[in-house]
Design a protein around this motif. Structure first.
Motif, PDB file in Angstrom:
ATOM      1  N   THR A  36     -14.955  75.009  80.581  1.00 18.97           N
ATOM      2  CA  THR A  36     -14.929  75.284  79.142  1.00 18.97           C
ATOM      3  C   THR A  36     -15.936  76.365  78.780  1.00 18.97           C
ATOM      4  O   THR A  36     -15.672  77.205  77.917  1.00 18.97           O
ATOM      5  N   PHE A  68     -21.942  73.070  76.344  1.00 15.45           N
ATOM      6  CA  PHE A  68     -20.975  72.267  77.080  1.00 15.45           C
ATOM      7  C   PHE A  68     -21.682  71.504  78.197  1.00 15.45           C
ATOM      8  O   PHE A  68     -21.050  71.016  79.132  1.00 15.45           O
ATOM      9  N   CYS A 127     -20.861  69.625  72.834  1.00 17.00           N
ATOM     10  CA  CYS A 127     -19.717  68.911  73.402  1.00 17.00           C
ATOM     11  C   CYS A 127     -20.164  67.536  73.871  1.00 17.00           C
ATOM     12  O   CYS A 127     -21.060  67.407  74.712  1.00 17.00           O
ATOM     13  N   LEU A 157     -10.220  73.524  74.132  1.00 18.37           N
ATOM     14  CA  LEU A 157     -11.532  73.084  73.650  1.00 18.37           C
ATOM     15  C   LEU A 157     -12.407  74.284  73.303  1.00 18.37           C
ATOM     16  O   LEU A 157     -13.097  74.290  72.270  1.00 18.37           O
ATOM     17  N   ALA A 160     -14.161  75.467  69.669  1.00 22.50           N
ATOM     18  CA  ALA A 160     -15.569  75.863  69.526  1.00 22.50           C
ATOM     19  C   ALA A 160     -15.680  77.246  68.899  1.00 22.50           C
ATOM     20  O   ALA A 160     -16.559  77.499  68.067  1.00 22.50           O
TER      21      ALA A 160
END
Length: 300
Positions: free
Chosen positions: A12, A63, A93, A184, A188
């Motif tokens: 991510t 993350f 996250c 994801l 963000a």
């Protein structure tokens, strides 16, 4: 504006960098890692070794494990609060495990739930004290390989499909809602867009968003979707999915209760519904995306 990106060596994190560089030209991204020498070094466990730029506005995107981030920021707030004067907001996250593992009985999952919950409480208090917006993203199972960074969820399933001649599952499996790393990362990015456009509040605001992918299907359906996606791989294509009654399946697994309670409970969860979270497409205002999502769907 500076972006401090923690967890840059996750799928991510890498997806976020790819999208961010494509969308924003006025932001400078400082990616950090504790292990990869390609990135700037940071150790959350040694916060005194790190300093934020005190002369320019910045946003924190993380993350990394949220329990490490929260303790790190709490330490900075207590000992070097002036360094957070130019903070515009945080996007952190977390995990949907804060809901799905609340009533777990094995020690590993109970500790994970406690760490996630405490982390969110710490960030909530920091948000109030600093009067800054904090977004907490709580994704379901994250999948997708981005560059050299691979997920540890779908790849594990693919490994079993590749190595085993057959895979035994219970006849009735619960629902899943896996989310791709790029989905994801795109969420963000959308929250970053608000923060970078001076979407500020005069008092602390914390937004928790439990999110998943756009497709909800049973664990069994997910296996067959993966098999169809990897038809070129002969081993995966030839792996048989054998279904047996749930009672017999869990009876056969019961010795694991003594050997590995964590593994046993993870097998029990095959029958649990781990879906029903906000779809990523609803947040991004786009059409539903099929499973598995491809990197090219975002980098066109």
């Amino acid at each position: 504006m500076i972006i401090y990106l923690f967890g840059a060596t996750t799928p991510t994190g890498k997806a976020f960098m790819n999208l961010c560089q494509k969308k924003f030209s006025n932001l400078r991204i400082f990616p950090f890692s504790r292990n990869n020498r390609k990135y700037k070094y940071i150790d959350f466990d040694v916060p005194e070794s790190f300093s934020f730029n005190e002369e320019e506005e910045f946003i924190i995107i993380s993350f990394s494990p949220i329990w490490k981030l929260s303790k790190f920021l709490e330490n900075i707030f207590i000992n070097k609060r002036d360094q957070l004067n130019n903070l515009c907001g945080v996007i952190a996250c977390s995990s949907s495990s804060v809901y799905t593992k609340k009533y777990s009985y094995n020690d590993f999952d109970k500790k994970l739930y406690s760490k996630l919950k405490l982390s969110e409480v710490i960030l909530f208090e920091l948000s109030k004290s600093l009067k800054k917006i904090i977004y907490i993203l709580e994704p379901t199972m994250i999948y997708g390989n981005v560059g050299e960074f691979k997920d540890k969820n779908i790849n594990l399933i693919l490994t079993y499909l590749n190595l085993l001649p057959f895979l035994v599952i219970p006849s009735q499996t619960g629902f899943r809602q896996p989310i791709h790393a790029y989905q994801l990362a795109a969420i963000a990015i959308k929250k970053l867009d608000k923060l970078s456009n001076k979407f500020h509040s005069n008092k602390g605001v914390i937004n928790k968003i439990a999110i998943g992918g756009d497709k909800e299907f049973t664990f069994e359906d997910m296996l067959f979707c993966l098999k169809r996606s990897y038809l070129r791989n002969k081993r995966i294509r030839r792996c048989f999915i054998i279904k047996i009654p749930n009672r017999i399946y869990y009876l056969l697994c019961s010795p694991l209760m003594i050997i590995s309670p964590k593994l046993y409970e993870s097998l029990l969860r095959l029958n649990a519904d781990l879906s029903g979270f906000t779809k990523s497409s609803d947040i991004l205002n786009i059409k539903d995306m099929n499973f598995p999502v491809k990197e090219t769907d975002f980098l066109k």
